[in-house]
Design a protein around this motif. Structure first.
Motif, short mmCIF file in Angstrom:
data_model
loop_
_atom_site.label_atom_id
_atom_site.label_comp_id
_atom_site.label_asym_id
_atom_site.label_seq_id
_atom_site.Cartn_x
_atom_site.Cartn_y
_atom_site.Cartn_z
N HIS A 102 -52.25 13.40 73.14
CA HIS A 102 -52.92 12.10 73.08
C HIS A 102 -53.05 11.56 71.67
O HIS A 102 -52.74 10.40 71.41
N THR A 103 -53.51 12.40 70.75
CA THR A 103 -53.80 11.91 69.40
C THR A 103 -53.16 12.82 68.35
O THR A 103 -52.64 13.89 68.65
N ARG A 104 -53.26 12.40 67.11
CA ARG A 104 -52.70 13.15 65.99
C ARG A 104 -53.24 14.59 65.95
O ARG A 104 -52.52 15.53 65.59
N ASN A 105 -54.50 14.77 66.29
CA ASN A 105 -55.09 16.11 66.25
C ASN A 105 -54.61 17.03 67.37
O ASN A 105 -54.98 18.20 67.41
N ASP A 106 -53.80 16.48 68.26
CA ASP A 106 -53.32 17.27 69.41
C ASP A 106 -51.91 17.82 69.21
O ASP A 106 -51.36 18.42 70.13
N ILE A 107 -51.34 17.63 68.04
CA ILE A 107 -49.99 18.10 67.79
C ILE A 107 -49.83 18.39 66.30
O ILE A 107 -50.32 17.63 65.46
N LYS A 108 -49.14 19.47 65.99
CA LYS A 108 -49.00 19.86 64.58
C LYS A 108 -48.13 18.86 63.81
O LYS A 108 -48.52 18.38 62.74
N SER A 152 -40.11 13.38 73.87
CA SER A 152 -40.90 13.35 75.09
C SER A 152 -42.17 14.17 74.92
O SER A 152 -42.16 15.26 74.35
N GLY A 153 -43.26 13.61 75.41
CA GLY A 153 -44.55 14.26 75.29
C GLY A 153 -45.40 13.68 74.17
O GLY A 153 -46.62 13.86 74.16
N CYS A 154 -44.72 12.96 73.24
CA CYS A 154 -45.45 12.31 72.14
C CYS A 154 -44.98 10.88 71.96
O CYS A 154 -45.24 10.25 70.94
N LEU A 155 -44.29 10.34 72.96
CA LEU A 155 -43.79 8.97 72.87
C LEU A 155 -44.97 7.98 72.89
O LEU A 155 -45.97 8.21 73.58
N PRO A 156 -44.86 6.88 72.17
CA PRO A 156 -45.94 5.90 72.17
C PRO A 156 -46.33 5.42 73.57
O PRO A 156 -47.51 5.22 73.84
N GLU A 157 -45.34 5.26 74.46
CA GLU A 157 -45.63 4.79 75.82
C GLU A 157 -46.48 5.81 76.59
O GLU A 157 -47.34 5.45 77.39
N GLU A 158 -46.19 7.08 76.35
CA GLU A 158 -46.94 8.13 77.04
C GLU A 158 -48.38 8.20 76.53
O GLU A 158 -49.33 8.29 77.32
N TRP A 176 -50.49 5.45 77.76
CA TRP A 176 -50.95 5.67 79.14
C TRP A 176 -52.24 6.50 79.15
O TRP A 176 -53.17 6.19 79.90
N LEU A 177 -52.31 7.51 78.29
CA LEU A 177 -53.56 8.27 78.20
C LEU A 177 -54.67 7.42 77.62
O LEU A 177 -55.84 7.56 78.02
N ASP A 178 -54.34 6.52 76.68
CA ASP A 178 -55.34 5.56 76.20
C ASP A 178 -55.92 4.77 77.37
O ASP A 178 -57.14 4.54 77.46
N LEU A 179 -55.03 4.33 78.25
CA LEU A 179 -55.46 3.56 79.43
C LEU A 179 -56.41 4.37 80.29
O LEU A 179 -57.49 3.89 80.69
N LEU A 180 -56.05 5.63 80.56
CA LEU A 180 -56.87 6.46 81.44
C LEU A 180 -58.22 6.80 80.80
O LEU A 180 -59.26 6.70 81.44
N PHE A 181 -58.19 7.17 79.52
CA PHE A 181 -59.40 7.65 78.87
C PHE A 181 -60.27 6.52 78.32
O PHE A 181 -61.49 6.56 78.44
#
Length: 256
Positions: free
Chosen positions: A154-160, A169-175, A178-183
């Protein structure tokens, strides 16, 4: 109430690495597993039927040894659901829901797009398709805990390596949007961030190189909860001392 989620990357492989011994010591009320990579008939050994648990499996019906989810629960569910209504998703064994009164615990294995564009497009389609289902759950009056491997940070702190993964995939802006939308808009709660707002911890590491040893990881395993459960979040932890798969177990304790 204690709930644990873990992508096993093959439940039989994880079993040989001691995952069931570890789970037994955790005294969890519910355990959600993803990527079991087995048909239920292949899990006849007693280790896959922990004493005192109701064991629920949803296997992939279109491809053996692929995907698959499971739930182990001390309390017998009032209802068990295994389909959301889209065969392409359901037949890959990606959803299992156990209902206890007004509480639903879901084991969800969201598609990965890392193998190529075809699967990435399937992932995008799944994101669009499942959003109104999540909305319906929010409006149902039920309390939901959606456990699983969402295959998205979701955010910078979630990936090295944030910058170098923006096109992966898994860090694409569109993805991440989508988590921004949900959260941020729909109101779903990322339990980890609710408890540890600024923590930098990961739940998955590539098998390439020395990613785990160097903690070059991604946080892609979640317990996403209804807003109604936010105040019941007590503590959470990611267990790294033993290696059961390329993912680490994620545990959340909820106030009763």
């Amino acid at each position: 109430m204690r709930i644990i989620t873990l992508n096993t990357n093959g439940i039989r492989s994880a079993a040989t690495k001691g995952v069931f011994d570890w789970l037994r010591r955790q005294q969890a009320d519910v355990v959600c597993l993803q990527e079991t990579k087995a048909q239920e008939g292949q899990l006849a050994d007693a280790m896959f039927r922990p004493d005192g648990h109701h064991c629920l499996y949803r296997d992939a019906s279109n491809k053996k040894g692929y995907s698959g989810v499971a739930i182990y629960t001390r309390r017998e569910p009032d209802q068990v659901l295994t389909e959301l209504g889209w065969d392409a998703f359901d037949n890959e064994g990606r959803y299992l829901e156990a209902r206890f009164g007004k509480l639903s615990v879901v084991s969800l294995y969201f598609p990965s797009g890392s193998s190529g564009d075809e699967r990435q497009q399937f992932k995008f389609k799944a994101m669009e398709w499942i959003t109104p289902i999540f909305d319906a759950w929010l409006n149902s009056g039920r309390d939901y805990v959606i456990c699983g491997d969402w295959n998205i940070v979701h955010t910078r702190n979630d990936i090295k390596n944030w910058s170098s993964n923006q096109k992966n995939s898994g860090c694409l802006p569109e993805e991440r949007a989508w988590l921004d939308l949900l959260f941020n808009q729909r109101g779903w709660v990322d339990s980890f961030r609710a408890i540890k707002p600024d923590a930098v911890e990961y739940t998955w590491w590539s098998n390439r190189g020395r990613a785990r040893e160097n903690n070059v990881g991604w946080r892609i395993d979640y317990q996403v909860v209804s807003p109604s459960l936010r105040e019941r979040l007590k503590a959470c932890s990611i267990y790294r001392d033993e290696r059961f798969s390329d993912h680490a177990p994620y545990t959340v304790d909820y106030a009763d």
